[in-house]
Design an enzyme around this catalytic site. Sequence first.
Site, PDB file in Angstrom:
ATOM      1  N   HIS A 470       0.885  -1.369  -0.083  1.00 51.74           N
ATOM      2  CA  HIS A 470      -0.129  -0.108  -0.041  1.00 51.74           C
ATOM      3  C   HIS A 470       0.692   1.244   0.146  1.00 51.74           C
ATOM      4  O   HIS A 470       0.632   2.186  -0.656  1.00 51.74           O
ATOM      5  CB  HIS A 470      -1.019  -0.019   1.018  1.00 51.74           C
ATOM      6  CG  HIS A 470      -1.723   1.171   1.424  1.00 51.74           C
ATOM      7  ND1 HIS A 470      -1.394   2.202   2.221  1.00 51.74           N
ATOM      8  CD2 HIS A 470      -2.836   1.569   0.823  1.00 51.74           C
ATOM      9  CE1 HIS A 470      -2.235   3.307   2.000  1.00 51.74           C
ATOM     10  NE2 HIS A 470      -3.302   2.870   1.295  1.00 51.74           N
ATOM     11  N   ARG A 578      13.069  41.923 -14.519  1.00 54.77           N
ATOM     12  CA  ARG A 578      12.540  43.191 -13.617  1.00 54.77           C
ATOM     13  C   ARG A 578      13.993  43.963 -13.331  1.00 54.77           C
ATOM     14  O   ARG A 578      15.037  43.578 -12.455  1.00 54.77           O
ATOM     15  CB  ARG A 578      12.175  42.620 -12.277  1.00 54.77           C
ATOM     16  CG  ARG A 578      10.653  41.979 -12.524  1.00 54.77           C
ATOM     17  CD  ARG A 578      10.515  40.805 -11.570  1.00 54.77           C
ATOM     18  NE  ARG A 578      11.142  39.605 -11.851  1.00 54.77           N
ATOM     19  CZ  ARG A 578      10.841  38.198 -11.600  1.00 54.77           C
ATOM     20  NH1 ARG A 578      10.019  38.077 -11.020  1.00 54.77           N
ATOM     21  NH2 ARG A 578      11.672  37.186 -11.773  1.00 54.77           N
ATOM     22  N   ARG A 634      11.543  45.179 -18.461  1.00 54.83           N
ATOM     23  CA  ARG A 634      10.452  46.128 -17.771  1.00 54.83           C
ATOM     24  C   ARG A 634      11.097  47.160 -16.932  1.00 54.83           C
ATOM     25  O   ARG A 634      12.049  46.832 -16.176  1.00 54.83           O
ATOM     26  CB  ARG A 634       9.512  45.354 -16.516  1.00 54.83           C
ATOM     27  CG  ARG A 634       8.382  46.188 -15.938  1.00 54.83           C
ATOM     28  CD  ARG A 634       7.746  45.482 -14.910  1.00 54.83           C
ATOM     29  NE  ARG A 634       8.399  45.065 -13.790  1.00 54.83           N
ATOM     30  CZ  ARG A 634       7.813  44.485 -12.747  1.00 54.83           C
ATOM     31  NH1 ARG A 634       6.841  43.764 -12.688  1.00 54.83           N
ATOM     32  NH2 ARG A 634       8.980  44.248 -11.584  1.00 54.83           N
ATOM     33  N   GLU A 768      -1.853  45.666 -15.906  1.00 54.39           N
ATOM     34  CA  GLU A 768      -2.008  45.243 -14.283  1.00 54.39           C
ATOM     35  C   GLU A 768      -3.259  46.182 -13.750  1.00 54.39           C
ATOM     36  O   GLU A 768      -3.375  45.904 -12.291  1.00 54.39           O
ATOM     37  CB  GLU A 768      -0.638  45.332 -13.838  1.00 54.39           C
ATOM     38  CG  GLU A 768       0.086  46.706 -13.938  1.00 54.39           C
ATOM     39  CD  GLU A 768       1.535  46.247 -13.425  1.00 54.39           C
ATOM     40  OE1 GLU A 768       1.639  45.550 -12.542  1.00 54.39           O
ATOM     41  OE2 GLU A 768       2.351  46.801 -14.224  1.00 54.39           O
ATOM     42  N   GLY A 789       0.456  41.598 -16.070  1.00 56.75           N
ATOM     43  CA  GLY A 789       0.649  41.407 -14.788  1.00 56.75           C
ATOM     44  C   GLY A 789      -0.360  40.958 -13.829  1.00 56.75           C
ATOM     45  O   GLY A 789      -1.001  42.048 -13.088  1.00 56.75           O
ATOM     46  N   THR A 790      -0.700  39.796 -13.878  1.00 50.31           N
ATOM     47  CA  THR A 790      -1.905  39.308 -13.137  1.00 50.31           C
ATOM     48  C   THR A 790      -1.714  39.127 -11.770  1.00 50.31           C
ATOM     49  O   THR A 790      -2.844  39.089 -10.967  1.00 50.31           O
ATOM     50  CB  THR A 790      -2.001  37.867 -13.777  1.00 50.31           C
ATOM     51  OG1 THR A 790      -1.055  36.927 -13.535  1.00 50.31           O
ATOM     52  CG2 THR A 790      -2.556  37.521 -15.323  1.00 50.31           C
ATOM     53  N   ASN A 791      -0.501  39.426 -11.035  1.00 48.20           N
ATOM     54  CA  ASN A 791      -0.464  39.496  -9.703  1.00 48.20           C
ATOM     55  C   ASN A 791      -1.097  40.881  -9.249  1.00 48.20           C
ATOM     56  O   ASN A 791      -2.242  40.809  -8.227  1.00 48.20           O
ATOM     57  CB  ASN A 791       1.152  39.464  -9.332  1.00 48.20           C
ATOM     58  CG  ASN A 791       1.752  38.124  -9.674  1.00 48.20           C
ATOM     59  OD1 ASN A 791       1.150  37.101  -9.685  1.00 48.20           O
ATOM     60  ND2 ASN A 791       2.938  38.370  -9.457  1.00 48.20           N
ATOM     61  N   ASP A 792      -0.678  41.870  -9.866  1.00 48.47           N
ATOM     62  CA  ASP A 792      -1.325  43.326  -9.529  1.00 48.47           C
ATOM     63  C   ASP A 792      -2.865  43.297 -10.075  1.00 48.47           C
ATOM     64  O   ASP A 792      -3.828  43.654  -9.355  1.00 48.47           O
ATOM     65  CB  ASP A 792      -0.517  44.390 -10.162  1.00 48.47           C
ATOM     66  CG  ASP A 792       0.455  44.423  -9.026  1.00 48.47           C
ATOM     67  OD1 ASP A 792       0.434  44.179  -7.936  1.00 48.47           O
ATOM     68  OD2 ASP A 792       1.398  45.504  -9.273  1.00 48.47           O
ATOM     69  N   CYS A 855       2.834  37.549 -17.498  1.00 44.96           N
ATOM     70  CA  CYS A 855       4.142  37.338 -16.924  1.00 44.96           C
ATOM     71  C   CYS A 855       3.761  37.181 -15.274  1.00 44.96           C
ATOM     72  O   CYS A 855       4.903  37.188 -14.550  1.00 44.96           O
ATOM     73  CB  CYS A 855       5.237  38.423 -16.975  1.00 44.96           C
ATOM     74  SG  CYS A 855       4.541  40.204 -16.750  1.00 44.96           S
TER      75      CYS A 855
END
Length: 905
Positions: A470, A578, A634, A768, A789-792, A855
Site C-alpha cells: 500500500h 525586472r 520592464r 495590471e 501582470g496578473t499579480n497586481d 508574466c
Amino acid sequence: MVTKKWVFLFNELDQADKYVGGSWDGVRGLLGGKGANLAEMTRIGCPVPPFFTVTTEACNYYSAHNEFPGGMWDEMLAALAQVETASGKKFGDPKNPLLVSCRSGAKFSMPGMMDTVLNIGLNDETAKGMVALTNNERFVYDSYRRLIQMFGSVVLGMPDKAFEEVLDSFKAGKGAKMDTDLSAADLKDLVVKYKGVVKKHLGHDFPQDPFDQMRLATVAVFGSWMGKRAIDYRRATNIPDDLGTAVNIVTMVFGNMGWDSGTGVAFTRNPSTGEKKLYGEYLLNAQGEDVVAGIRNTDPIDRMGEKLPEAYKQFLEIVDKLEKHYNNMQDVEFTIERGRLWMLQTCDGKRTARAEIKIAVDMANEGLIDKEKAVTRVTPAQVDTMLHPQFNDKTMKEARSANRLFGKGVNASPGAAVGQAYFDADTAEKMAKEHKLDVIMVRPFTKPDDVHGMLAAKGIVTSEGGATSHAAVVARQFGVPCVVGASAIRIDVDKRQMAAGGVVVKEGDWISLDGTTGEVFIGKLDLTVADIEQQTDLLTLLTWADKIARLQVWANSDYPKDARRARAYGAKGIGLCRTEHMFFETERLPIVQRMILAETIEERVAALDELLPYQRADFDGLFEAMDGYPVIIRLIDPPLHEFMPDEEKLFEEVIIMRVKGETKGLAEKEKLLASIRSMHESNPMMGLRGVRLSIYMPQIVEMQVRGIFEAAADCTKRGIKVHPEVMIPLTGTYKELEWIQPRLIKIAKKVMEEKGISFPYKFGTMIEIPRAAVTAGEIAKSAEFFSFGTNDLTQMTFGYSRDDAERNFLVKYVEEGILPRNPFQTIDRDGVGKLMRMAVEDGRKTRPSLEVGICGEHGGDPDSIEFCHIIGQNYVSCSPFRVPVARLAAAHAAIKHSKGLEVDK
C-alpha cells in the site's frame, strides 16, 4: 426511456454499454473501473471468476437515502443465481457452498482507499461442507478466520488491533513466526477466539447468515465511498464526490489452498522506472490481502515460473494481451487455485512521474499510441515532480563514508526527501499543516487509513512490505519519495522511535531518504537541483509537446544565469526582466540612493551615468544568453522608498545618537531620515511607481533605455541576434504612454544611429490595472505588445492585498466555497479573466498584430495556461523552473480545445 437497472452480470457488458449510450467512459462511470475491466477481460477471453456488479448509481442513491434503491436487492439475488449456475456452486449451501468477495470499484482507481471483504458465505455449517469437499481443513479455517477479521474491521467497525493482538499472542504461544506455521487445529481454535473477540466488542455473535453477510458488506462498501481516507484521496486527485463506487460480488477463488496455490500483484512494466519488464510480487498459499498489505515477505514475480511454470506461462500471455488491448501499462491482480490461474483485476497502473514519462515515450515509439496521446498521458504535475531536488552522488558518498546510513529497503518511489520523523498519520498531518514542518512519516507498514498523513509527508519509510504494498503504490501515485521493507529498522510506534545498528531516532529527529536507492540516512542531507539535460525521455516528450502547442513558453529572468537555465529548460524568450532587482546589488545600491536623494537634475543624471555601465552589462548578458529570442525588459516599477534604508531602524539610530550625545554623522542621518519620510505614501503599491515614476522622474528610464539599446547594439556587432522589447509598467491611461513612450523611442533611435547599427525592437506595456484592460483599444495605439501582470491585476480587481488576504482569510474563503480557488494561484476567469479577454479583443481591434503574453505567477499554472490559450495569447512567461511544466500544459490546452476533449487525468 431506459429502464433503471441496478445490477449487471459478468456477461452483460453490451447491455451496460447501451444503458449509457455507447460510451466506454460511461460504462466505467456506471460499473466502476474494476467492474468494467472485469467484464472486458471476460469478453476478450481471460479467465475471470463469475461475478456481478452493483452500479455506482445505486451507491449514490444509498448515500442520499441511507437505504438500497427499490428492486436492487432482488436484482442482486437474481444475479447471484446466475453466478451459482456459472460456478456450479450454491451460496449458503452447506454441501457445495459458493463463497464470494465484495469489492469496491470507482470510475477512477483509488488503491486501498475503499473496502473489500473476502470469503463471504463462510459460517460454521458451510465451513464443515468446505472441509468435506476439499479435504483441506487448514485452508477452510484459514479462510474463515480471515473473513471474521476482515468483516469485523470493515463491516462491523471493529479495530484491527483487537484481532491482531489475539493473533500475535496465539502465534507466540504456538511458537509460530508466520501465519503459515499454524496447523489446521490451530486455525480452528483461532476462529473460536476471533468469534469471541466479536462477541466481546459488539455484544452479539458474528453473523452466520450468508445473505446477511453479503448485504452488510455491500452497505459497508457503499459507505466507504464517503469515508475519510477516500475523501482525502479524492481531494488530492481532484476526483468528484458524486461519482460513487460500484460493488463487485465475485466468486471466490483461493490462493491459500496449499503450495500449488498462490496470489499476486504485477505491473506489465516497472512502475518506478518505466522499464519494459514485468514487475510484481506473489505469495504461495496466501490470499490477495497478504500481498498488498505487506504483512508477509513476498517473492519477485519472475520466480513464479520456477514454482508454477504452467500458470506463469499463461499469465505472461495474458498480461501481454492486456497491455496491448488497453495500450497502457496494466496493474493486475491474480490468484492461482490448485494450479489454475484466475484474473481478479486489471487497471491502468499507478506509476511514478519518471515511469509515466518513459512509458509514454516508449509506447509511442513502439507504435502502441501516437505522440499526441503520449503527451496527454503525462500531467504537468508529473513534470514538476521530475524537477524536484535530488541528492547528488557526492552528497550520498559523503553520507555513507560518515556512517550516516541508517537503513536500506526497497526503492519504492524515487526522489529525495528531508524531514523530521513522525510515527503516525494524524501527527504527521498536524505537524505538516499546522506547524509547517517538513515531515517524514515512519510506520511498520501503512494502511488506507494513513493516507492523510502520507499526502502531507515529504517522504515515507516503512520497515515491512514490498514494491506493491500500500505504501509503495500510494507514494508512487503522488510522487512522494518512499522506502519500504527496510527490515533492519525496528520501529516502535508506542515509544515514538526507531532503531538500527545501535542508533536510535526519536520523534522529531531529522532524517533523509532516497527513494531511488532505497536508503535512509541520519540527519539532513543537502538537496540539489535536478538536471533536465540528463532526462532524455522528458526532453523527447517536451519536444513533441512544443510541436503541438500554440502558446509559446517564455521565462521570467533577471540575470544571465537565470536566462541560461530558462533556455536550457526550453524557454523561447524572456517575458519579464525586472530591472529594479539589478539596483539592489551591493556596489550599486549606494549609487541608486544618491540618485534618489539628488537635489538637482544634474546630480541625478550624474548618479545615473554611474549606473549606466552596470545596466548595459546586465542587458548584454541577457541578450547573449537568449541569442535569437525576444527579451522583454520592464522599466523600473517599485516606489523609490524600497531602495532606501529601513525608516524605523534609521529612526532608532538617530534617537540613540541623540541620547548619547553623539554629533558626528548625526546631521547626515537626520537629513536622510527626513528625505525618507518625505517619500512616505499611505498606499505605496498604488502610489508613485511604474509609469507614474517615469513621468515624474524620466531620467531613470531614459538611462535604462539607453543601457538596453547600447547593449543590444554591442551584441548585434558580435553576431548575436537581439529582439529587445521595452515594457512600461502600470499604465492606467493611454495618455501616460503618449507622454513617455516617444521620449524613449527617440533615445533608442539615437543609440542605433550612434552605433551605426539597427535591429528590431518593440515598446509595449504591462496590463495590471483594471482601467488599462477596459481601455486597451486606446492603449494599443501606442503599445506594440501587452503583458498581463496578473499579480497586481488580481489584487486590484478583487480589492485584496495579496499578503494580507493569504495570511488572514483567503484559505477560509476557499475551504468554505466562497471562492473556488486561490485567485493568486489560478486566474479568476469570471472576473480577472473577463478583463483579460476584453483587453486582448479590444487591443487587437486597434492593432491586429498585437503581441500578448502573461508574466504574473499564473504563467506557470496549468489551468491559467489553458485560459491564456483560450483567449488567444501568444505566450506565457513563468519561473525558469516552471518552464517544462508550462510547455506540457500549453500542449494539453491545444489538444483539449482542438478536439473538445479532456486530457487524461
